[in-house]
Enzyme design. Structure first.
Site, PDB file in Angstrom:
ATOM      1  N   HIS A 123      95.620  68.178 152.977  1.00  0.00           N
ATOM      2  CA  HIS A 123      95.369  67.297 151.827  1.00  0.00           C
ATOM      3  C   HIS A 123      95.778  65.855 152.126  1.00  0.00           C
ATOM      4  CE1 HIS A 123      94.101  70.177 148.599  1.00  0.00           C
ATOM      5  NE2 HIS A 123      94.599  71.026 149.485  1.00  0.00           N
ATOM      6  N   ASP A 164      93.941  64.018 154.196  1.00  0.00           N
ATOM      7  CA  ASP A 164      92.727  63.257 154.555  1.00  0.00           C
ATOM      8  C   ASP A 164      92.317  62.283 153.455  1.00  0.00           C
ATOM      9  OD1 ASP A 164      91.869  65.364 152.926  1.00  0.00           O
ATOM     10  OD2 ASP A 164      90.131  65.880 154.149  1.00  0.00           O
ATOM     11  N   GLY A 191      83.093  80.135 153.369  1.00  0.00           N
ATOM     12  CA  GLY A 191      84.028  79.968 152.268  1.00  0.00           C
ATOM     13  C   GLY A 191      85.432  80.486 152.537  1.00  0.00           C
ATOM     14  N   GLY A 219      87.595  78.622 154.411  1.00  0.00           N
ATOM     15  CA  GLY A 219      88.399  77.470 154.821  1.00  0.00           C
ATOM     16  C   GLY A 219      88.274  77.161 156.303  1.00  0.00           C
ATOM     17  N   SER A 263      82.571  76.406 157.445  1.00  0.00           N
ATOM     18  CA  SER A 263      81.187  76.780 157.768  1.00  0.00           C
ATOM     19  C   SER A 263      80.236  75.686 157.305  1.00  0.00           C
ATOM     20  CB  SER A 263      80.831  78.112 157.108  1.00  0.00           C
ATOM     21  OG  SER A 263      80.732  77.978 155.704  1.00  0.00           O
ATOM     22  N   GLU A 280      77.365  66.036 152.320  1.00  0.00           N
ATOM     23  CA  GLU A 280      78.144  66.996 151.524  1.00  0.00           C
ATOM     24  C   GLU A 280      78.649  66.362 150.220  1.00  0.00           C
ATOM     25  OE1 GLU A 280      80.379  69.714 153.764  1.00  0.00           O
ATOM     26  OE2 GLU A 280      81.536  70.468 152.083  1.00  0.00           O
ATOM     27  N   ASP A 311      86.537  67.731 158.198  1.00  0.00           N
ATOM     28  CA  ASP A 311      85.760  68.877 158.678  1.00  0.00           C
ATOM     29  C   ASP A 311      84.635  68.454 159.608  1.00  0.00           C
ATOM     30  OD1 ASP A 311      87.442  70.148 156.970  1.00  0.00           O
ATOM     31  OD2 ASP A 311      85.912  70.721 155.504  1.00  0.00           O
TER      32      ASP A 311
HETATM   33  P1  ADP Z   1      83.726  76.567 154.060  1.00  0.00           P
HETATM   34  O1  ADP Z   1      83.166  75.287 154.571  1.00  0.00           O
HETATM   35  O2  ADP Z   1      85.201  76.572 154.030  1.00  0.00           O
HETATM   36  O3  ADP Z   1      83.195  77.769 154.778  1.00  0.00           O
HETATM   37  P2  ADP Z   1      82.284  75.747 151.733  1.00  0.00           P
HETATM   38  O4  ADP Z   1      82.284  76.227 150.330  1.00  0.00           O
HETATM   39  O5  ADP Z   1      82.572  74.328 151.991  1.00  0.00           O
HETATM   40  O6  ADP Z   1      83.262  76.710 152.544  1.00  0.00           O
HETATM   41  O7  ADP Z   1      80.869  76.031 152.367  1.00  0.00           O
HETATM   42  C1  ADP Z   1      80.298  77.320 152.298  1.00  0.00           C
HETATM   43  C2  ADP Z   1      78.840  77.215 151.922  1.00  0.00           C
HETATM   44  O8  ADP Z   1      78.097  76.577 152.993  1.00  0.00           O
HETATM   45  C3  ADP Z   1      78.169  78.553 151.765  1.00  0.00           C
HETATM   46  O9  ADP Z   1      78.341  79.046 150.468  1.00  0.00           O
HETATM   47  C4  ADP Z   1      76.715  78.222 152.052  1.00  0.00           C
HETATM   48  O10 ADP Z   1      76.103  77.645 150.928  1.00  0.00           O
HETATM   49  C5  ADP Z   1      76.816  77.147 153.097  1.00  0.00           C
HETATM   50  N1  ADP Z   1      76.675  77.672 154.476  1.00  0.00           N
HETATM   51  C6  ADP Z   1      77.531  77.468 155.505  1.00  0.00           C
HETATM   52  N2  ADP Z   1      77.086  78.019 156.637  1.00  0.00           N
HETATM   53  C7  ADP Z   1      75.899  78.592 156.343  1.00  0.00           C
HETATM   54  C8  ADP Z   1      74.928  79.307 157.105  1.00  0.00           C
HETATM   55  N3  ADP Z   1      75.094  79.561 158.394  1.00  0.00           N
HETATM   56  N4  ADP Z   1      73.824  79.733 156.445  1.00  0.00           N
HETATM   57  C9  ADP Z   1      73.644  79.477 155.143  1.00  0.00           C
HETATM   58  N5  ADP Z   1      74.521  78.795 154.390  1.00  0.00           N
HETATM   59  C10 ADP Z   1      75.636  78.356 154.972  1.00  0.00           C
HETATM   60 MG    MG Z   2      83.395  73.384 153.656  1.00  0.00          MG
END
Ligand code: ADP
Ligand code: MG
Length: 380
Positions: free
Chosen positions: A35, A37, A120, A122, A125, A158, A170
């Site tokens: 936190h 950043d 999701g 952390g 992704s 984002e 990130d």
């Molecule tokens: P984190 O970044 O911690 O994993 P976020 O809530 O920021 O969690 O992002 C997760 C979201 O990003 C997913 O719910 C989806 O909408 C999207 N996402 C990430 N990677 C993919 C993927 N490979 N295919 C489809 N959607 C993805």
């Molecule tokens: Mg994220």
């Protein structure tokens, strides 16, 4: 099957042709600096081996067609404004939009995605997805877009397009991390430094423990923390909490009436210093000694920033009790992952100890694996 092969195969089966290339971008964990950043402070993430791969080819168009094996869905869109494409595809449309908004003529393309970054949890992704697509479209379009400018562009996708108010860490990690290094990022100047973090050479490993705890109230709590930090900076008359040094902390806290804001400020100011201390130790080749800083960071997140949950506290306690040098929650909080610094040969005993602690508490089983610092976004 590797993620790269899966992306390639998904491209073939969806589009009936070969992709022009494969581009990969990793998830990340933050070693320390939570936190900080959005308080213009310091973070120290490293890329993990889990990654998102985009198999991509230009086509006549118009627009973009994307598919992802994680959601098993194909979506097509044409040029859009922020928010028009909803759901997971919005992250990809957001990248197209951010590139166009920066003046680039983005080529129509077909994209097939595969990923082994847990969604999701952390581990970012979302940044892996954005960074893989950004790198691919930048290469395909032949854009003159310096690497240093890319994280900010992905962050706009984002923040503005998807509407998720996240900091710059990130995307910086997914794009700029290097193998065997942690990325020391100054979130104000956006300067980066590659810090040696070759754990294996020292017989060390970082265990990542995905608590698999259900995330609750994350967005609201995140917003509340940001607001408290902004309020703290306003009361103290500084542009951001990064401008308060540990020496000035007691004096600063005395100026704040609100007990909650006081604790939030204390976390940020002490956490920034822990990042700097961690960097100093790693530069000096003393990785084993960062353990107490990791644990102090956890205690600060638990007691002052109040962003941990039972599952992550239990994982940290179990890791420490089984001999870890240090352990902390990593990521925004309210679930997500824990990391523990251990001797490599302790991986099995520490894993077993954490699994047992979860079982005793009746928690959903965690997922645990050792991570080594991996390479950032690139063409395969
Ligand atoms: P984190 O970044 O911690 O994993 P976020 O809530 O920021 O969690 O992002 C997760 C979201 O990003 C997913 O719910 C989806 O909408 C999207 N996402 C990430 N990677 C993919 C993927 N490979 N295919 C489809 N959607 C993805
Ligand atoms: Mg994220």
């Amino acid at each position: 099957m590797s993620v790269a092969s899966a992306a390639e195969q998904a491209f073939r089966s969806t589009h009936g042709t070969e992709p022009a290339g494969l581009w990969a971008a990793p998830g990340r964990v933050n070693l320390i600096g939570e936190h900080t950043d959005y308080n213009d402070g310091f973070v120290l993430p490293f890329a993990i081996p889990q990654q998102t791969v985009a198999a991509v080819a230009p086509f006549a168009g118009p627009g973009w067609t994307i598919t992802s094996d994680l959601v098993n869905e194909t979506v097509s869109f044409e040029t859009t404004g922020p928010g028009e494409v909803q759901g997971w595809a919005g992250y990809v449309a957001g990248i197209v939009w951010a590139l166009q908004d920066a003046g680039f003529d983005v080529p129509p393309a077909r994209i097939a995605l595969s990923s082994d970054v847990p969604l999701g949890s952390g581990l970012s992704s979302s940044a892996a997805l954005e960074s893989a697509v950004l790198t691919a479209l930048t290469d395909l379009g032949g854009f003159d877009l310096p690497v240093a400018a890319r994280p900010g562009l992905a962050q706009r996708a984002e923040n503005v397009y998807v509407g998720a108010p996240t900091g710059i860490m990130d995307q910086s990690a997914s794009i700029r991390c290097e193998q065997g290094k942690a990325l020391f990022l100054d979130c104000r100047s956006l300067e980066v430094e590659q810090i040696p973090f070759d754990l294996a050479a020292e017989g060390l490993a970082i265990l990542i423990i995905n608590s698999n705890a259900p995330h609750q109230h994350v967005d609201g709590e995140y917003g509340a923390r940001r607001k408290s930090c902004e309020e703290g900076a306003r009361i103290l008359g500084v542009p951001a909490l990064r401008d308060v040094t540990p020496d000035e902390l007691d004096e600063a806290l005395a100026k704040i009436d609100d007990e909650v804001i006081r604790r939030r400020v204390r976390h940020i100011v002490t956490e920034d210093q822990r990042v700097l201390d961690t960097v100093d130790l790693l530069r000096a080749g003393r990785a084993r000694e960062i353990g107490p800083l990791l644990t102090a960071s956890h205690v600060s997140m638990r007691d002052d920033f109040e962003i941990t949950v039972d599952q992550v506290d239990v994982a940290v306690e179990a890791a420490l009790a089984s001999g870890a040098y240090g352990a902390r929650m990593t990521g925004g909080g309210f679930g997500g992952c824990v990391l523990a610094l251990i001797d490599t040969d302790k991986a099995e005993t520490t894993t077993a100890a954490i699994e047992m602690a979860y079982e005793q508490r009746g928690f959903t089983a965690p997922t645990i694996w050792p991570a080594t610092p991996a390479q950032g976004a690139r063409k395969l």
